[in-house]
Design an enzyme around this catalytic site. Structure first.
Site, PDB file in Angstrom:
ATOM      1  N   SER A 101       0.845  -1.178   0.000  1.00 53.54           N
ATOM      2  CA  SER A 101       0.000   0.000   0.000  1.00 53.54           C
ATOM      3  C   SER A 101       0.899   1.253   0.000  1.00 53.54           C
ATOM      4  O   SER A 101       1.809   1.354  -0.812  1.00 53.54           O
ATOM      5  CB  SER A 101      -0.958  -0.027   1.187  1.00 53.54           C
ATOM      6  OG  SER A 101      -2.073   0.783   0.955  1.00 53.54           O
TER       7      SER A 101
ATOM      8  N   ASP B 225      -8.613  -5.576  -5.964  1.00 51.59           N
ATOM      9  CA  ASP B 225      -8.147  -4.438  -5.170  1.00 51.59           C
ATOM     10  C   ASP B 225      -8.436  -3.112  -5.875  1.00 51.59           C
ATOM     11  O   ASP B 225      -7.914  -2.858  -6.965  1.00 51.59           O
ATOM     12  CB  ASP B 225      -6.640  -4.578  -4.928  1.00 51.59           C
ATOM     13  CG  ASP B 225      -6.070  -3.440  -4.115  1.00 51.59           C
ATOM     14  OD1 ASP B 225      -6.859  -2.724  -3.451  1.00 51.59           O
ATOM     15  OD2 ASP B 225      -4.844  -3.265  -4.127  1.00 51.59           O
TER      16      ASP B 225
ATOM     17  N   HIS C 201      -6.252  -6.624  -1.747  1.00 50.14           N
ATOM     18  CA  HIS C 201      -5.176  -5.705  -1.395  1.00 50.14           C
ATOM     19  C   HIS C 201      -4.065  -6.391  -0.594  1.00 50.14           C
ATOM     20  O   HIS C 201      -4.303  -6.919   0.486  1.00 50.14           O
ATOM     21  CB  HIS C 201      -5.792  -4.576  -0.570  1.00 50.14           C
ATOM     22  CG  HIS C 201      -4.964  -3.333  -0.475  1.00 50.14           C
ATOM     23  ND1 HIS C 201      -4.588  -2.590  -1.560  1.00 50.14           N
ATOM     24  CD2 HIS C 201      -4.470  -2.674   0.596  1.00 50.14           C
ATOM     25  CE1 HIS C 201      -3.914  -1.519  -1.166  1.00 50.14           C
ATOM     26  NE2 HIS C 201      -3.812  -1.560   0.141  1.00 50.14           N
TER      27      HIS C 201
END
Length: 510
Positions: free
Chosen positions: A185, A444, A472
């Site tokens: 991320s 995602d 994710h």
């Protein structure tokens, strides 16, 4: 692997940049606390059986300069890090650096995860560095607005460079120790950017689910969630998406003339009489679905398949709009049945008050700091103004960005320029970097701001792995029997890249 139970913990620690909805924040906090408890129990079990994995982990602090770009300013802050030497093949073994993101780091960041599995296989020294202004890496007065000027990704990269030098001196490392960085991320973006800005320090980088393109109006997030709700491979359907769309339209319509009924149905602490509270409610209801999609099949709340089962379970007794609304109420009840909170707090005033908290303990919550970074660098505002958005159109860019001047005195008009600077500085999704592996999942929503296609131009390359049916940062966890075959294959591909980089580095040293 020994620490397979912490996969959800690490996932949640990595991924906190998912919007301003309070419900989503609570989902993450609840799962994180649960996984911490499970992990502690597991550690006690293995300690009793004479297996003591934690004894290899050392915690430390490095005093970093608050502003690396003003040499006359000697102010510092203590930055937390962990070291795990258990797998390191001294003295020339590689170094695997796990980069902390917008939240605390834990010793499990050097004990569990796919990067730890690879460290064991390749004899690597494991490191984890906490991001400035998050977790314990903060001065007592660090969250006051005047001090947040030192919170930026640029400063964070400079921290990594100084940390590289510190570790190299502490462990007597040389050019023979190949550094590989890992992150997911936001920290995945940092991993890619660290390789791009300091290629002489880190030989290769793995960037999982990394939104390297800053975006002010990230309407594509909600659109992508809608596509995932239709994805039959993960339990979605067109009927499911239509049900969600109908439910939110019905809830918004009912709230316009009977807010008391809506508050009662969804178990709200307050009646959403003013617009700000109504937006809070709509955002929090959407968060239940957003969190499910983003963390699909990773043990967080429900899965897409389970949500769609609720949202398509029609009865013939009700009209379509009423039935859709009732299904959303049911979904909310399922979520709240696992919550320890007596009611759903939708007070916008309380949200603002919490975000203005500058006390030390709030540093571990991360909302204030991350909100600052969205205002100054990234945007990432998940709006719902497009006709394609399946949630409430009340969640607008205006409503999302109004916190910037309220909390930090940052003009909304300045935001486009700040976003443009970030993309110009790092290159967005078209940066000319070498030996950066971008890993993304097809479920995602953040893949929209990452690099998903290989690119080779004039010697530069962007290497990618796309996992069509995962969410994710799923690749960052240790493998488990129930993983999809596509995810297992992706981890093998990541391992091939990392091993290839290590061999390449060894050959260059000959």
């Amino acid at each position: 692997m020994l620490f397979s139970l912490v996969r959800c913990l690490i996932l949640l620690l990595l991924l906190t940049l998912t919007g301003a909805g309070r419900t989503l924040m609570k989902i993450k906090e609840r799962v994180r606390n649960l996984q911490l408890q499970k992990t502690k129990q597991l550690l006690l079990t293995h300690t009793a059986s004479s297996r003591q994995p934690l004894r290899h982990v050392k915690e430390g602090r490095i005093h970093q300069q608050l502003d690396h770009f003003k040499r006359k300013d000697v102010s510092t802050f203590p930055q937390k890090f962990f070291v795990n030497e258990a797998h390191w093949q001294r003295p020339d073994g590689p170094v695997f650096l796990f980069i902390g993101g917008e939240g605390p780091i834990y010793e499990f960041d050097v004990l569990a995860g796919h990067h730890v599995d690879m460290a064991e296989e390749n004899g690597a020294l494991l490191l984890a560095l906490e991001h400035r202004f998050y977790g314990d890496s903060i001065n007592p007065d660090g969250l006051k607005t005047e001090n947040l000027a030192d919170l930026s990704s640029q400063q964070a990269l400079a921290d990594l460079a100084v940390f590289h030098q510190y570790i190299s001196q502490s462990f007597n490392l040389s050019h023979r120790n190949t550094w590989i960085s890992f992150g997911g991320s936001y920290s995945g973006s940092l991993s890619a950017w660290f390789r791009g800005k300091f290629p002489h320090l880190v030989y290769g980088a793995v960037a999982s689910s990394a939104p390297v393109m800053a975006k002010l109006d990230f309407s594509a997030y909600s659109d992508s969630v809608g596509l995932s709700l239709m994805n039959e491979a993960v339990g979605g359907s067109e009927k499911c998406l239509a049900g969600v769309r109908e439910a939110f339209a019905a809830a918004e319509a009912l709230m316009s003339w009977n807010a008391s009924r809506v508050a009662r149905d969804f178990g709200c602490c307050q009646i959403p009489k003013d617009l700000d509270d109504q937006i809070e409610l709509m955002q929090n209801l959407a968060d239940i679905i957003l969190g499910t999609v983003q963390y699909n099949e990773e043990g967080v709340l429900m899965s897409i398949d389970e949500i769609c089962a609720v949202m398509t379970n029609k009865s013939e007794a009700c009209e379509e709009e009423v039935e859709a609304y009732n299904r959303l109420v049911k979904l909310s009840q399922i979520y709240h049945s696992t919550s320890e909170e007596p009611c759903l707090d939708i007070s916008h005033e309380k949200t603002v008050k919490n975000l203005m908290d500058t006390s030390v303990h709030s540093g571990r919550r991360a909302e204030r700091q991350w909100t600052y970074q969205t205002c100054t660098e990234f945007g990432f505002y998940q709006t719902c103004e497009d006709a394609t958005c399946p949630f409430s159109g009340m969640v607008t860019l205006q409503s999302q960005t109004e916190l910037c001047p309220i909390l930090f005195g940052i003009s909304q008009h300045s935001l486009p320029g700040r976003i443009a600077f970030t993309n110009n500085y790092y290159g967005g999704d078209n940066a000319h970097t070498h030996r950066v592996l971008f890993v993304n999942g097809g479920v995602d929503p953040w893949r929209k701001l990452s690099v998903v296609q290989d690119r080779t131009e004039e010697g530069d390359e962007a290497q990618t792995i796309f996992i069509k049916d995962t969410a994710h940062c799923a690749d960052m966890m240790s493998g488990r029997v129930t993983d999809r075959s596509s995810l297992k294959k992706a981890r093998q591909e990541i391992e091939k890249h990392v091993v290839g980089w290590l061999k390449m580095a060894a050959q260059e040293r000959v």
